[in-house]
Design a protein around this motif. Sequence first.
Motif, PDB file in Angstrom:
ATOM      1  N   VAL A 183       0.848  -1.192   0.000  1.00  0.00           N
ATOM      2  CA  VAL A 183       0.000   0.000   0.000  1.00  0.00           C
ATOM      3  C   VAL A 183       0.880   1.236   0.000  1.00  0.00           C
ATOM      4  CG1 VAL A 183      -1.877   1.222   1.152  1.00  0.00           C
ATOM      5  CG2 VAL A 183      -1.730  -1.277   1.313  1.00  0.00           C
ATOM      6  N   LEU A 184       0.590   2.160  -0.903  1.00  0.00           N
ATOM      7  CA  LEU A 184       1.282   3.438  -0.961  1.00  0.00           C
ATOM      8  C   LEU A 184       0.260   4.554  -0.777  1.00  0.00           C
ATOM      9  CD1 LEU A 184       3.262   1.521  -2.612  1.00  0.00           C
ATOM     10  CD2 LEU A 184       3.966   3.583  -3.824  1.00  0.00           C
ATOM     11  N   VAL A 185       0.638   5.569  -0.029  1.00  0.00           N
ATOM     12  CA  VAL A 185      -0.190   6.766   0.101  1.00  0.00           C
ATOM     13  C   VAL A 185       0.673   7.956  -0.286  1.00  0.00           C
ATOM     14  CG1 VAL A 185      -1.591   8.200   1.617  1.00  0.00           C
ATOM     15  CG2 VAL A 185      -1.580   5.720   1.920  1.00  0.00           C
ATOM     16  N   ALA A 186       0.153   8.760  -1.204  1.00  0.00           N
ATOM     17  CA  ALA A 186       0.918   9.884  -1.732  1.00  0.00           C
ATOM     18  C   ALA A 186      -0.027  11.041  -2.002  1.00  0.00           C
ATOM     19  CB  ALA A 186       1.636   9.475  -3.022  1.00  0.00           C
ATOM     20  N   SER A 187       0.544  12.153  -2.395  1.00  0.00           N
ATOM     21  CA  SER A 187      -0.276  13.286  -2.799  1.00  0.00           C
ATOM     22  C   SER A 187      -1.087  12.915  -4.032  1.00  0.00           C
ATOM     23  CB  SER A 187       0.619  14.488  -3.122  1.00  0.00           C
ATOM     24  OG  SER A 187      -0.118  15.504  -3.779  1.00  0.00           O
ATOM     25  N   ALA A 188      -2.314  13.412  -4.078  1.00  0.00           N
ATOM     26  CA  ALA A 188      -3.172  13.118  -5.226  1.00  0.00           C
ATOM     27  C   ALA A 188      -2.731  13.861  -6.477  1.00  0.00           C
ATOM     28  CB  ALA A 188      -4.625  13.478  -4.897  1.00  0.00           C
ATOM     29  N   ALA A 189      -1.808  14.814  -6.333  1.00  0.00           N
ATOM     30  CA  ALA A 189      -1.431  15.645  -7.478  1.00  0.00           C
ATOM     31  C   ALA A 189      -0.758  14.836  -8.576  1.00  0.00           C
ATOM     32  CB  ALA A 189      -0.518  16.778  -7.009  1.00  0.00           C
ATOM     33  N   SER A 190       0.185  13.948  -8.226  1.00  0.00           N
ATOM     34  CA  SER A 190       0.900  13.179  -9.257  1.00  0.00           C
ATOM     35  C   SER A 190       1.369  11.846  -8.679  1.00  0.00           C
ATOM     36  CB  SER A 190       2.093  13.976  -9.789  1.00  0.00           C
ATOM     37  OG  SER A 190       2.950  14.346  -8.717  1.00  0.00           O
ATOM     38  N   PRO A 191       0.458  10.910  -8.458  1.00  0.00           N
ATOM     39  CA  PRO A 191       0.839   9.640  -7.824  1.00  0.00           C
ATOM     40  C   PRO A 191       1.480   8.628  -8.762  1.00  0.00           C
ATOM     41  CG  PRO A 191      -1.506   9.652  -8.266  1.00  0.00           C
ATOM     42  CD  PRO A 191      -0.999  11.016  -8.654  1.00  0.00           C
ATOM     43  N   LEU A 192       1.261   8.748 -10.062  1.00  0.00           N
ATOM     44  CA  LEU A 192       1.702   7.689 -10.975  1.00  0.00           C
ATOM     45  C   LEU A 192       3.211   7.451 -10.976  1.00  0.00           C
ATOM     46  CD1 LEU A 192      -0.711   8.114 -14.026  1.00  0.00           C
ATOM     47  CD2 LEU A 192      -0.703   6.324 -12.279  1.00  0.00           C
ATOM     48  N   PRO A 193       4.068   8.493 -10.916  1.00  0.00           N
ATOM     49  CA  PRO A 193       5.515   8.196 -10.851  1.00  0.00           C
ATOM     50  C   PRO A 193       5.885   7.345  -9.647  1.00  0.00           C
ATOM     51  CG  PRO A 193       5.158  10.491 -11.457  1.00  0.00           C
ATOM     52  CD  PRO A 193       3.817   9.935 -11.079  1.00  0.00           C
ATOM     53  N   ALA A 194       5.252   7.594  -8.496  1.00  0.00           N
ATOM     54  CA  ALA A 194       5.549   6.784  -7.311  1.00  0.00           C
ATOM     55  C   ALA A 194       5.082   5.350  -7.507  1.00  0.00           C
ATOM     56  CB  ALA A 194       4.887   7.397  -6.082  1.00  0.00           C
ATOM     57  N   VAL A 195       3.914   5.173  -8.144  1.00  0.00           N
ATOM     58  CA  VAL A 195       3.395   3.830  -8.401  1.00  0.00           C
ATOM     59  C   VAL A 195       4.342   3.077  -9.325  1.00  0.00           C
ATOM     60  CG1 VAL A 195       1.520   2.514  -9.455  1.00  0.00           C
ATOM     61  CG2 VAL A 195       0.991   4.467  -7.985  1.00  0.00           C
ATOM     62  N   GLU A 196       4.808   3.737 -10.371  1.00  0.00           N
ATOM     63  CA  GLU A 196       5.703   3.080 -11.318  1.00  0.00           C
ATOM     64  C   GLU A 196       7.044   2.753 -10.673  1.00  0.00           C
ATOM     65  OE1 GLU A 196       4.888   1.833 -14.269  1.00  0.00           O
ATOM     66  OE2 GLU A 196       2.911   2.443 -13.555  1.00  0.00           O
ATOM     67  N   ARG A 197       7.529   3.642  -9.806  1.00  0.00           N
ATOM     68  CA  ARG A 197       8.780   3.355  -9.102  1.00  0.00           C
ATOM     69  C   ARG A 197       8.617   2.133  -8.204  1.00  0.00           C
ATOM     70  NH1 ARG A 197      13.814   2.509  -9.044  1.00  0.00           N
ATOM     71  NH2 ARG A 197      14.882   2.917  -7.084  1.00  0.00           N
ATOM     72  N   ALA A 198       7.514   2.083  -7.463  1.00  0.00           N
ATOM     73  CA  ALA A 198       7.264   0.933  -6.591  1.00  0.00           C
ATOM     74  C   ALA A 198       7.100  -0.347  -7.412  1.00  0.00           C
ATOM     75  CB  ALA A 198       6.013   1.185  -5.752  1.00  0.00           C
ATOM     76  N   ARG A 199       6.453  -0.249  -8.567  1.00  0.00           N
ATOM     77  CA  ARG A 199       6.292  -1.424  -9.429  1.00  0.00           C
ATOM     78  C   ARG A 199       7.663  -1.961  -9.862  1.00  0.00           C
ATOM     79  NH1 ARG A 199       2.015  -2.501 -12.784  1.00  0.00           N
ATOM     80  NH2 ARG A 199       1.457  -0.309 -13.045  1.00  0.00           N
ATOM     81  N   ARG A 200       8.569  -1.054 -10.239  1.00  0.00           N
ATOM     82  CA  ARG A 200       9.902  -1.503 -10.662  1.00  0.00           C
ATOM     83  C   ARG A 200      10.646  -2.184  -9.513  1.00  0.00           C
ATOM     84  NH1 ARG A 200       9.735   3.452 -13.459  1.00  0.00           N
ATOM     85  NH2 ARG A 200      10.974   4.492 -11.844  1.00  0.00           N
ATOM     86  N   LEU A 201      10.478  -1.654  -8.297  1.00  0.00           N
ATOM     87  CA  LEU A 201      11.128  -2.276  -7.148  1.00  0.00           C
ATOM     88  C   LEU A 201      10.611  -3.693  -6.927  1.00  0.00           C
ATOM     89  CD1 LEU A 201      11.166   0.689  -4.600  1.00  0.00           C
ATOM     90  CD2 LEU A 201      13.051  -0.153  -6.005  1.00  0.00           C
TER      91      LEU A 201
END
Length: 367
Positions: A204-222
Motif C-alpha cells: 500500500v502506498l499513500v501519496a499526494s493526489a497531485a501526481s501519484p503515478l511516478p511513485a506507483v511506477e517506481r514501486a512497481r519496478r522495485l
Amino acid sequence: MPADLQSLAEDAADLLGAPATLEDRDFHLVAYAAHGDTIDPVRMESILHRRSTDAVRSRFEHYGIARATGPVRIPADHAAGVLGRLCLPVRWNNVTYGYLWLLDDEERITPALAAEAAPLCERAGLLMARQARERDDLGWKLADLLSSQPDVRAAAADELAETGALEPPLAVAVLRAPGPDPRPLNPWLLPRSILTAVWEGDHVLVASAASPLPAVERARRLLEERGPAPSAAGLCTPVTSLAAVREGWLRARVAARAAAPGETRDWSSLGALRLLRVAGDAALSDAVLSPGIARLLAHPDLAATARLYLDHAGSAQATASALAVHRQTLYHRLHRIESLTGLTLTNGQDRLTLHLALTLSPHLNGS
C-alpha cells in the motif's frame, strides 16, 4: 556540520579526495559525490540503478563490513575492472545503518585522513537512524489508518495530521506481485513524501493526489526487481481525508484485482467492477451466475462471443467484423448462447443480466 546526507557525501569526497558513495545497509544508494572522473562498474551500477548487485554485496560483506567499527579496505579486482576502495561504516549507537564508499585504488587515504572523516560518518549515522525511525513510525501509523478498528484509525489520523506527513487530498495505491511477497518495499528507494506499508498481502502506498503515478511506477519496478513477472496496480484518488484512507485502500485493491499484469487501473475506470467492493465473491456469484450462465462459461469461445456482442451494444455487423466471421456464423453462435443460458438477447433485462455476469465472472474466485 552538513544538515543532509547529500552534503555529507560531498564533504567526504572533498575531505578524502576521492569519489564517494553513501549506501544504506541493504546496499541501496542514498547519496553520491564525484571527485574527478574516476569510476568503475560497481560505482556506475550503484548510481544508475540506485543499488548494488547481490554479487557486489556478497563480495563486500565477505570482508566483514557489517560488523566493522572502523575503516575496511576492499582490494581491487582489476581483471573485472573493479577498483580498490575504502569502506567507512556509518554507525549510530553501535548499529550500522550504511556504508560510505571511497574509490581509492592507489590507497592514498591514510588511516589518519580516514579518521578525520569520522565525524561525517557519525553525523550520517545519526541522520540515517533518525530517518529510519521516522519512516518506521510513519509506516506503523499508515498501517493503523488501514485498520478495521475505527478508534485505531481515528488515533492514527490525528497523529499523522500533527506530523504534517500527509496532506489531503491523497492517492492510495495497491500493488500486487505474483506469489506471496510479504517483504515491505525499501523506503529509501521511494520519495520521502510517500508512505508505504504491507497490509493484508497488499503493498500500500499513500501519496499526494497531485501526481501519484511516478511513485506507483517506481514501486512497481522495485517489486519487479524481485521477480520477472510484472505486478498489477490499483489506484484510488482523490481521497479527501486521512479518515478515508482505509476506504481508499479497499477501492484501490479492487482496481488492482481488475488490472492486468503490468497495468495500473483507477477505481474511477472500473464501471460495474465496483460491485467487487460492496459484496463478496460468493454473494456476487449467487446473484449473477445462474445455472444457464454457468453452462455458457463452460464454452469459452461462446462466452467471448457473447461478451463481444454485448460490448458492441448488440450490433451483429460490428461483432461479426470484430470476430472476422460471417454474420450467419454469428447468428448461429447467438442462438446457441440463448439455448445454453435460457436468456433472450433481444430482451433488455436478459442482456443486462448476461453482460453483468460476463463482466464480473473473470474476477470472481471459483467462478
